[in-house]
Design an enzyme around this catalytic site. Sequence first.
Site, PDB file in Angstrom:
ATOM      1  CB  SER A   1     -10.351  14.345  48.403  1.00 49.24           C
ATOM      2  OG  SER A   1      -9.606  14.154  49.689  1.00 49.24           O
TER       3      SER A   1
ATOM      4  CE  LYS B   1      -8.021  10.472  49.098  1.00 46.55           C
ATOM      5  NZ  LYS B   1      -8.004  11.959  49.302  1.00 46.55           N
TER       6      LYS B   1
END
Lengths: 169, 166
Positions: B48, B92
């Site tokens: 990701s 993230k």
Amino acid sequence: MGSSSFLWNFTKKFVTFGLITVTVSDRYVTVVPVRGGSMSPTLNPKTSSSAGNFSDDYVLVEKICLDKYKFSHGDVVVFSSPLNHKERHIKRIVALPGEWFGSRQNYDVLKVPEGHCWIEGDNAAASMDSKSFGPIPLGLIRGRVTHVVWPPHRMGAIQSPPREGLSSL
Amino acid sequence: MKVVSYIAQWRGIVKEAMNRTAIAVKFLCCLHITDNYFCSPVHIYGPSMLPTLNMVGDIVLAEHLSQRLGKVRHGDLVVVRSPSDPKKSITKRIMGMEGDTVTYFDPMLGDATRVAVVPKGHVWIQGDNIFASLDSRHFGPVPYGLIQGKVFFRVWPLDCIGVPGQ
């Protein structure tokens, strides 16, 4: 020379003691004061006589539960507020992840998402809890309250309250 | 007579053992404090955050001071406790602080761009690889209290040592 080595020894012992205290209070168990009356009558009960209101309750918080994040109904937990990460609140867990939860207020039934829980204060009238900001992620929980350690006449383990009217299906 | 000498020996051994234990305990306490309050290594796994971080086997250092002091900003790479599983941590990038209006694009839900406002006390996190990332576009903004640390340096693999790119 004698006094400087005494000072050095004292500093060493002080730093060691500080390190051990911080580690134990982060990982195992700590004592925190309870502010506010949102968990009345379990914690900080408001009595009409003035004799009992001199100081806040102090409770024992254990952090070993943060290893597995396995909680049960009725656990009183300390968590960081989702609205302000600097504040810590103490409330009770009434619904666990994945459960359908029926709230008294508006007769809604909602499902608590995975990894979240629904927390409420025992004193429903004066409590900022999941009724205002919704279910909170379990990752915000910072410990579980097990015992009241001050004042002495109320020392003892925290009980699950008798749940009247509120049911989680 | 022998008993006395045994006791004296034993006392010496016990004292030595206690000293060694004290040193071990002090070391573990220092380790805990460094790990929680200063800097800790994080093992990254998953696609990701491509191309900033590799899919498998990156080790980065995350510092825990910025989030305690409230100095985490837009564009920072952060390690966050996952809101769907508190035992997992995810890495993230912060794309919106509280009060911001975030415009995002989710390829899995068609071509429309959507808009969200980040509520008070929350942040919006997104993976750099928007095609393969489960982030705030799916589970909504996350409370600031879930942020564990800010990534500032990569130490493995050796040919990518340095600050992870923008």
